[in-house]
Design a protein around this motif. Structure first.
Motif, mmCIF file in Angstrom:
data_model
loop_
_atom_site.group_PDB
_atom_site.id
_atom_site.type_symbol
_atom_site.label_atom_id
_atom_site.label_comp_id
_atom_site.label_asym_id
_atom_site.label_seq_id
_atom_site.Cartn_x
_atom_site.Cartn_y
_atom_site.Cartn_z
ATOM 1 N N ILE A 204 0.827 -1.210 0.000
ATOM 2 C CA ILE A 204 0.000 0.000 0.000
ATOM 3 C C ILE A 204 0.861 1.259 0.000
ATOM 4 N N THR A 205 2.011 1.216 0.668
ATOM 5 C CA THR A 205 2.890 2.386 0.671
ATOM 6 C C THR A 205 3.541 2.576 -0.699
ATOM 7 N N GLY A 206 3.976 1.493 -1.311
ATOM 8 C CA GLY A 206 4.580 1.598 -2.634
ATOM 9 C C GLY A 206 3.609 2.114 -3.679
ATOM 10 N N ILE A 207 2.371 1.635 -3.629
ATOM 11 C CA ILE A 207 1.364 2.114 -4.576
ATOM 12 C C ILE A 207 1.112 3.606 -4.374
ATOM 13 N N GLY A 208 1.005 4.024 -3.116
ATOM 14 C CA GLY A 208 0.770 5.437 -2.840
ATOM 15 C C GLY A 208 1.935 6.314 -3.260
ATOM 16 N N TYR A 209 3.163 5.855 -3.003
ATOM 17 C CA TYR A 209 4.330 6.669 -3.326
ATOM 18 C C TYR A 209 4.589 6.743 -4.830
ATOM 19 N N LEU A 210 4.231 5.707 -5.563
ATOM 20 C CA LEU A 210 4.365 5.784 -7.022
ATOM 21 C C LEU A 210 3.449 6.851 -7.612
ATOM 22 N N GLN A 211 2.382 7.184 -6.908
ATOM 23 C CA GLN A 211 1.446 8.195 -7.376
ATOM 24 C C GLN A 211 1.695 9.555 -6.719
ATOM 25 N N LEU A 212 2.934 9.816 -6.350
ATOM 26 C CA LEU A 212 3.309 11.090 -5.729
ATOM 27 C C LEU A 212 2.813 12.263 -6.563
ATOM 28 N N PHE A 213 2.020 13.127 -5.931
ATOM 29 C CA PHE A 213 1.469 14.261 -6.674
ATOM 30 C C PHE A 213 1.240 15.494 -5.802
ATOM 31 N N GLU A 214 0.492 15.365 -4.715
ATOM 32 C CA GLU A 214 0.095 16.541 -3.945
ATOM 33 C C GLU A 214 1.278 17.274 -3.334
ATOM 34 N N GLU A 215 2.259 16.509 -2.819
ATOM 35 C CA GLU A 215 3.383 17.149 -2.144
ATOM 36 C C GLU A 215 4.168 18.082 -3.071
ATOM 37 N N PRO A 216 4.641 17.622 -4.227
ATOM 38 C CA PRO A 216 5.349 18.557 -5.108
ATOM 39 C C PRO A 216 4.454 19.640 -5.688
ATOM 40 N N LEU A 217 3.165 19.342 -5.875
ATOM 41 C CA LEU A 217 2.255 20.353 -6.403
ATOM 42 C C LEU A 217 2.154 21.537 -5.457
ATOM 43 N N VAL A 218 2.034 21.266 -4.167
ATOM 44 C CA VAL A 218 1.840 22.328 -3.193
ATOM 45 C C VAL A 218 3.157 22.954 -2.767
ATOM 46 N N MET A 219 4.196 22.145 -2.611
ATOM 47 C CA MET A 219 5.425 22.618 -1.983
ATOM 48 C C MET A 219 6.435 23.193 -2.973
ATOM 49 N N THR A 220 6.565 22.592 -4.161
ATOM 50 C CA THR A 220 7.645 23.005 -5.072
ATOM 51 C C THR A 220 7.193 23.226 -6.508
ATOM 52 N N GLN A 221 5.967 22.838 -6.859
ATOM 53 C CA GLN A 221 5.495 22.904 -8.239
ATOM 54 C C GLN A 221 6.418 22.147 -9.194
ATOM 55 N N GLY A 222 7.030 21.079 -8.683
ATOM 56 C CA GLY A 222 7.915 20.248 -9.491
ATOM 57 C C GLY A 222 9.345 20.733 -9.557
ATOM 58 N N GLY A 223 9.633 21.902 -9.038
ATOM 59 C CA GLY A 223 10.985 22.453 -9.088
ATOM 60 C C GLY A 223 11.765 22.130 -7.838
ATOM 61 N N PRO A 224 12.972 22.720 -7.713
ATOM 62 C CA PRO A 224 13.650 23.531 -8.732
ATOM 63 C C PRO A 224 14.290 22.661 -9.805
ATOM 64 N N LEU A 225 14.202 23.135 -11.044
ATOM 65 C CA LEU A 225 14.778 22.430 -12.203
ATOM 66 C C LEU A 225 14.271 21.001 -12.303
ATOM 67 N N GLN A 226 12.966 20.820 -12.091
ATOM 68 C CA GLN A 226 12.309 19.514 -12.192
ATOM 69 C C GLN A 226 12.883 18.473 -11.230
ATOM 70 N N SER A 227 13.515 18.911 -10.137
ATOM 71 C CA SER A 227 14.105 17.954 -9.200
ATOM 72 C C SER A 227 13.057 17.230 -8.372
ATOM 73 N N THR A 228 11.828 17.730 -8.328
ATOM 74 C CA THR A 228 10.750 17.055 -7.596
ATOM 75 C C THR A 228 9.575 16.714 -8.510
ATOM 76 N N LEU A 229 9.791 16.763 -9.793
ATOM 77 C CA LEU A 229 8.734 16.405 -10.740
ATOM 78 C C LEU A 229 8.496 14.906 -10.681
ATOM 79 N N SER A 230 7.244 14.500 -10.477
ATOM 80 C CA SER A 230 6.885 13.089 -10.435
ATOM 81 C C SER A 230 6.127 12.709 -11.701
#
Length: 315
Positions: free
Chosen positions: A245-271
């Motif tokens: 269940i943790t692996g399935i959830g983490y593969l779908q990482l989305f809300e954290e980078p959306l709110v915190m970094t918008q996928g940046g800096p330089l796409q380092s948190t883009l999922s």
């Protein structure tokens, strides 16, 4: 030979078997389906139909401009899937997601197992309060948590850098530096999600018979040997469930980078999920659907691998 009344009664089927006629079974099935019909209708309209539509869409060149004429889109075959190999952003997103899963899942499980052991062993007083405290982030909105962590990690006014400054340490720009941005999100995700696994592991620990530990102690096994040879093998079903269940959830990482970094800096948190979101926002519906199904295959592959590694063994 005469047949007595007692013989006739013995040959008669009991009342509950006499009711098992085809008409009776059909009536019971119809009653069951009538109760399930609202859910089946909602499930089909809002889940099955969109899933089927997205699968068909992944083989087309459908874009946002084709929404008014959906039947005019052209069939692209495997074009969207072959396009994946040339997408540099997708490769970076896949690498970030892989690192997030490979580091985040073990970190979350270790933290949860440590907390469950501490609560179960009686080292912590007021165990009920600690259970609630550990589980509270799980039921809190992920958006709210991400916003709070963004302020905590702020390099100017964040609490963490201010605390480091009191001991003479110049804290980094946690979310603005490519070297620490993904690690910061991993730590935040592990902190938020280990409460769920702690409850699962705690239930597993409480189900282990105490006499096994007593026998291991008589055999001279120390705490670490007991944990390795008694606790971990008997916790394998709980560990497997937690890993899946943790692996399935983490593969779908989305809300954290959306709110915190918008996928940046330089796409380092883009999922990968964030990349799919961006492609839908750009109107590339066909390509975004193809990436979504590649992510689905990755989820299945990870689950199969975890079952192979943590599943039941003969030893």
């Amino acid at each position: 030979m005469t047949t007595t009344t007692q013989d006739v009664r013995l040959r008669e089927p009991p009342p509950h078997e006499r009711l098992r006629t085809p008409a009776r079974r059909g009536s019971r099935a119809l009653t069951g389906w009538s109760f399930a019909a609202p859910f089946v209708l909602i499930f089909g309209v809002f889940l099955l139909l969109p899933v089927a539509a997205s699968l068909v869409m992944s083989f087309t060149d459908m874009r946002a401009t084709d929404m008014r004429t959906p039947w005019a889109v052209e069939f692209a075959g495997l074009g969207n899937y072959t396009r994946l190999f040339g997408d540099d952003l997708l490769r970076r997103a896949a690498l970030n997601t892989t690192v997030f899963v490979l580091v985040g899942v073990p970190l979350t499980m270790i933290a949860a197992l440590a907390a469950a052991n501490a609560v179960n062993s009686g080292l912590i007083r007021f165990r009920a309060a600690f259970r609630v405290g550990f589980y509270l982030p799980v039921v809190t909105s992920i958006v709210a948590i991400a916003v709070i962590w963004r302020f905590l990690l702020d390099p100017e006014a964040g609490l963490i850098d201010n605390l480091l400054g009191t001991i003479g340490v110049d804290g980094p720009n946690w979310l603005g530096d490519t070297r620490t941005s993904l690690a910061s999100i991993i730590v935040m995700a592990a902190w938020r999600n280990f409460g769920t696994l702690m409850v699962i592991f705690l239930a597993g620990l409480q189900g282990i018979p105490q006499h096994l530990y007593e026998a291991a102690t008589l055999d001279g096994a120390g705490r670490w040997a007991q944990f390795r040879h008694v606790t971990l093998p008997l916790l394998r079903p709980a560990l497997l469930f937690g890993a899946v269940i943790t692996g399935i959830g983490y593969l779908q990482l989305f809300e954290e980078p959306l709110v915190m970094t918008q996928g940046g800096p330089l796409q380092s948190t883009l999922s990968v999920s964030y990349h799919v979101y961006n492609q839908f926002g750009l109107g590339n519906y066909g390509y975004a659907s193809a990436v979504s199904y590649v992510l689905f295959v990755a989820v299945v592959a990870l689950s199969v691998l975890q079952f192979r590694l943590l599943g039941n063994r003969d030893d």
